[in-house]
Scaffold this motif. Structure first.
Motif, PDB file in Angstrom:
ATOM      1  N   ASP A  28      -3.110  27.883   0.277  1.00  0.00           N
ATOM      2  CA  ASP A  28      -4.596  28.319  -0.069  1.00  0.00           C
ATOM      3  C   ASP A  28      -5.574  27.456   0.491  1.00  0.00           C
ATOM      4  N   MET A  29      -5.328  26.261   0.550  1.00  0.00           N
ATOM      5  CA  MET A  29      -6.346  25.109   0.642  1.00  0.00           C
ATOM      6  C   MET A  29      -7.188  24.945  -0.450  1.00  0.00           C
ATOM      7  N   MET A  30      -7.018  25.443  -1.448  1.00  0.00           N
ATOM      8  CA  MET A  30      -8.047  24.858  -2.622  1.00  0.00           C
ATOM      9  C   MET A  30      -7.701  23.605  -2.812  1.00  0.00           C
ATOM     10  N   ASP A  31      -8.789  22.888  -3.175  1.00  0.00           N
ATOM     11  CA  ASP A  31      -8.492  21.404  -3.899  1.00  0.00           C
ATOM     12  C   ASP A  31      -7.849  21.178  -4.900  1.00  0.00           C
ATOM     13  N   GLY A  32      -7.036  20.348  -5.395  1.00  0.00           N
ATOM     14  CA  GLY A  32      -6.570  19.950  -6.443  1.00  0.00           C
ATOM     15  C   GLY A  32      -5.319  20.655  -6.810  1.00  0.00           C
ATOM     16  N   ARG A  33      -4.809  21.630  -5.846  1.00  0.00           N
ATOM     17  CA  ARG A  33      -3.686  22.500  -6.199  1.00  0.00           C
ATOM     18  C   ARG A  33      -2.387  21.696  -6.370  1.00  0.00           C
ATOM     19  N   ILE A  34      -2.028  21.053  -5.539  1.00  0.00           N
ATOM     20  CA  ILE A  34      -0.666  20.375  -5.301  1.00  0.00           C
ATOM     21  C   ILE A  34      -0.376  19.793  -6.856  1.00  0.00           C
ATOM     22  N   GLY A  35      -1.397  18.979  -7.344  1.00  0.00           N
ATOM     23  CA  GLY A  35      -1.318  18.391  -8.574  1.00  0.00           C
ATOM     24  C   GLY A  35      -1.030  19.156  -9.748  1.00  0.00           C
ATOM     25  N   VAL A  36      -2.046  20.247  -9.929  1.00  0.00           N
ATOM     26  CA  VAL A  36      -1.826  21.281 -11.064  1.00  0.00           C
ATOM     27  C   VAL A  36      -0.399  22.231 -10.590  1.00  0.00           C
ATOM     28  N   ILE A  37       0.148  22.426  -9.719  1.00  0.00           N
ATOM     29  CA  ILE A  37       1.259  23.254  -9.433  1.00  0.00           C
ATOM     30  C   ILE A  37       2.549  22.341  -9.892  1.00  0.00           C
ATOM     31  N   SER A  97     -10.184  15.547  12.531  1.00  0.00           N
ATOM     32  CA  SER A  97      -8.915  15.272  12.326  1.00  0.00           C
ATOM     33  C   SER A  97      -8.741  14.114  11.447  1.00  0.00           C
ATOM     34  N   ASP A  98      -9.759  13.400  11.102  1.00  0.00           N
ATOM     35  CA  ASP A  98      -9.764  12.416   9.987  1.00  0.00           C
ATOM     36  C   ASP A  98      -9.615  13.036   8.963  1.00  0.00           C
ATOM     37  N   GLU A  99     -10.272  14.314   8.683  1.00  0.00           N
ATOM     38  CA  GLU A  99     -10.211  15.329   7.486  1.00  0.00           C
ATOM     39  C   GLU A  99      -8.790  15.632   7.195  1.00  0.00           C
ATOM     40  N   ALA A 100      -8.037  15.670   8.169  1.00  0.00           N
ATOM     41  CA  ALA A 100      -6.615  16.222   8.041  1.00  0.00           C
ATOM     42  C   ALA A 100      -5.692  15.153   7.383  1.00  0.00           C
ATOM     43  N   LEU A 101      -6.174  13.993   7.552  1.00  0.00           N
ATOM     44  CA  LEU A 101      -5.510  12.642   7.082  1.00  0.00           C
ATOM     45  C   LEU A 101      -5.877  12.532   5.472  1.00  0.00           C
ATOM     46  N   TRP A 102      -7.063  12.906   5.281  1.00  0.00           N
ATOM     47  CA  TRP A 102      -7.706  12.854   4.067  1.00  0.00           C
ATOM     48  C   TRP A 102      -6.836  13.712   2.957  1.00  0.00           C
ATOM     49  N   GLU A 103      -6.833  15.084   3.705  1.00  0.00           N
ATOM     50  CA  GLU A 103      -6.218  16.296   2.965  1.00  0.00           C
ATOM     51  C   GLU A 103      -4.770  16.003   2.787  1.00  0.00           C
ATOM     52  N   VAL A 104      -3.797  15.274   3.467  1.00  0.00           N
ATOM     53  CA  VAL A 104      -2.463  14.863   3.532  1.00  0.00           C
ATOM     54  C   VAL A 104      -2.536  13.951   2.629  1.00  0.00           C
ATOM     55  N   GLY A 105      -3.126  13.006   2.531  1.00  0.00           N
ATOM     56  CA  GLY A 105      -2.946  11.954   1.745  1.00  0.00           C
ATOM     57  C   GLY A 105      -3.286  12.255   0.189  1.00  0.00           C
ATOM     58  N   LEU A 106      -4.098  13.093  -0.002  1.00  0.00           N
ATOM     59  CA  LEU A 106      -4.320  13.911  -1.442  1.00  0.00           C
ATOM     60  C   LEU A 106      -3.273  14.640  -1.632  1.00  0.00           C
ATOM     61  N   ASP A 107      -2.767  15.609  -0.861  1.00  0.00           N
ATOM     62  CA  ASP A 107      -1.501  16.190  -1.356  1.00  0.00           C
ATOM     63  C   ASP A 107      -0.455  15.436  -1.792  1.00  0.00           C
ATOM     64  N   ALA A 162       3.300  16.279  -3.420  1.00  0.00           N
ATOM     65  CA  ALA A 162       3.890  17.111  -2.574  1.00  0.00           C
ATOM     66  C   ALA A 162       5.054  16.442  -1.963  1.00  0.00           C
ATOM     67  N   ASP A 163       6.183  17.185  -1.615  1.00  0.00           N
ATOM     68  CA  ASP A 163       7.432  16.578  -1.124  1.00  0.00           C
ATOM     69  C   ASP A 163       7.412  16.486   0.422  1.00  0.00           C
ATOM     70  N   MET A 164       6.609  17.319   1.127  1.00  0.00           N
ATOM     71  CA  MET A 164       6.721  17.429   2.524  1.00  0.00           C
ATOM     72  C   MET A 164       5.213  18.127   2.811  1.00  0.00           C
ATOM     73  N   VAL A 165       4.779  17.787   3.847  1.00  0.00           N
ATOM     74  CA  VAL A 165       3.406  18.346   4.371  1.00  0.00           C
ATOM     75  C   VAL A 165       3.552  19.198   5.697  1.00  0.00           C
TER      76      VAL A 165
END
Ligand code: PBG
Length: 314
Positions: free
Chosen positions: A150-159, A213-223, A228-231
Motif C-alpha cells: 500500500d505504501m502508507m508510512d509506518g504500516r510495517i511497524g503497526v502490522i 533512488s535515494d528515497e528508495a533506500l530511505w523507504e527500505v531502511g524504515l521498513d 520487515a523480514d524481506m523487502v
C-alpha cells in the motif's frame, strides 16, 4: 568454459507466481492485457494450483477480487472474504504451498486507491488500522507471508505489532518497500478492476517518484527498522539500479517484482513476432538476479520453471 565462469544462475526456487482469485463460481476469465493470465474463482483454482505445485517454484502471491467494493474496503478484512477463503482452500489442499498474501486496499475499494480517501486526500493514518485488520485476517486464514503493497508510512511497524499481539509470531513480512508510482502496473489494474475506478487520479502521492533512488533506500531502511523480514523493489527491469543499491546497502533478502506491464510487453511483442519470447524472458530474469535480487515475482514464473526443467541454459 562460459558455464564455468558464469556468475549468476537461475533456479526455479527463485520465483514466485502471482495469481488472481475472483469471487463467484466457475470463473476462468482471461485478463485481456495479460495474455495467458486468468482470474480464477476458488472452484477453478485447481486449473492452476497443480502446475504451481509441480513447477518447483517457491510459492504464490495471491490477489483477491471481491464482488463488492466499497469506500473502506470492507471485504479486505472480512474473514470470509474471497482472499481468505482462497488461502484456506490452498492450505487445505496444498499444505506445502508457500502462500504470500498481498496487503493493500485497492482491490477492495470503490475508488481504487490503496488507502482511505477523504475529499482529494489519502489519509495515511486512518488507513493503518484497516491494513492491520487485513493482515491479521489473512494470517488467520493461513498466509505464510504478508506482503504490504500500500505504501502508507509506518504500516510495517503497526502490522508487525498487531500480528505479534494476535499470536501470529511466525508470519513473515515481505514489504513492498520501494514501490514506484508506475504506469507499468496498468495491466494489473485491469486484472483487479481498479483502473476504471481510479480514473484520472494518481497514486503518486504515496508511491515513489521514478526520478528518485535515494528515497528508495530511505523507504527500505524504515521498513526493515519497523520489522520487515524481506523487502521488495517494484517494478523490475527499469529499476534494477535501485535493486543493486538496496542489496548493497542493506544485504537483506531482496525481491523484485517484474510487473504486469513488463510481462505484457514481452508477451505482446512476442505474439507480434517482434522478439524471441523465451530468450527475452530468460535474459530479463538473469538481469534481475545479476542486479542483486534474491527472488523474482513474475507472471513468467511458470514458463521460466518449465524452460529451466527442459534444460534451458542461460
Ligand atoms: C496493489 C498492487 C499493485 C500491484 C501489486 N499490488 C498495483 C498498484 O499499486 O496500483 C501491481 C502489480 C503488477 O503490475 O503486476 N497496490
Amino acid at each position: 568454459m562460459r558455464r564455468m565462469v558464469c556468475e549468476t544462475r537461475l533456479n526455479a526456487a527463485d520465483f514466485i507466481y502471482p495469481i488472481f482469485v475472483a469471487e463467484g463460481n466457475n470463473i476462468m476469465k482471461p485478463v485481456d492485457s495479460m495474455p495467458t493470465v486468468y482470474q480464477y474463482s476458488i472452484d477453478n483454482l485447481d486449473q492452476i494450483l497443480p502446475q504451481i505445485a509441480d513447477s518447483g517454484i517457491s510459492g504464490l502471491l495471491i490477489f483477491g477480487i471481491p464482488e463488492k467494493k466499497d469506500e473502506l474496503a470492507t471485504e479486505a478484512y472480512n474473514d470470509k472474504g474471497v482472499t481468505q477463503q482462497a488461502i484456506r482452500y490452498i492450505k487445505e489442499h496444498y499444505p506445502d504451498m508457500l502462500v504470500i498474501a498481498d496487503v493493500c486496499l485497492c482491490e477492495y475499494t470503490s475508488h481504487g486507491h490503496c488507502g482511505v480517501v477523504k475529499g482529494d486526500k489519502i489519509l495515511n493514518d486512518s488507513t493503518l488500522p484497516l491494513l492491520c485488520k487485513m493482515a491479521v485476517s489473512l494470517a488467520k486464514a493461513g498466509a505464510d507471508i504478508i506482503a504490504p503493497s500500500d505504501m502508507m508510512d509506518g504500516r510495517i511497524g503497526v502490522i508487525r505489532k498487531m500480528l505479534e499481539e494476535e499470536g501470529f509470531i511466525h508470519t513473515r513480512i515481505m514489504a513492498y518497500s520501494a514501490k514506484y508510482a508506475s504506469a507499468f502496473y496498468g495491466p494489473f489494474r485491469d486484472a483487479v478492476g481498479s483502473s476504471g475506478n481510479l480514473g484520472k487520479s494518481t497514486k503518486a502521492v504515496y508511491q515513489q517518484d521514478p526520478a528518485n533512488s535515494d528515497e528508495a533506500l530511505w523507504e527500505v531502511g524504515l521498513d526493515l527498522a519497523e520489522g520487515a523480514d524481506m523487502v521488495m523493489v517494484k517494478p523490475g527491469m527499469p529499476y534494477l539500479d535501485v535493486v543493486r543499491r538496496v542489496k548493497d546497502e542493506f544485504k537483506a533478502p531482496t525481491f523484485v517484482y517484474h510487473v504486469s506491464g513488463e510481462y505484457a510487453m514481452i508477451k505482446c511483442a512476442a505474439a507480434a513476432g517482434c522478439i524471441d519470447e523465451k530468450k527475452i524472458t530468460m535474459e530479463s530474469m538473469i538481469c534481475c538476479k545479476r542486479a542483486g535480487a534474491d527472488g523474482i515475482l513474475t507472471y513468467c514464473a511458470l514458463d521460466v520453471a518449465r524452460w529451466l526443467k527442459e534444460g534451458y541454459n542461460y
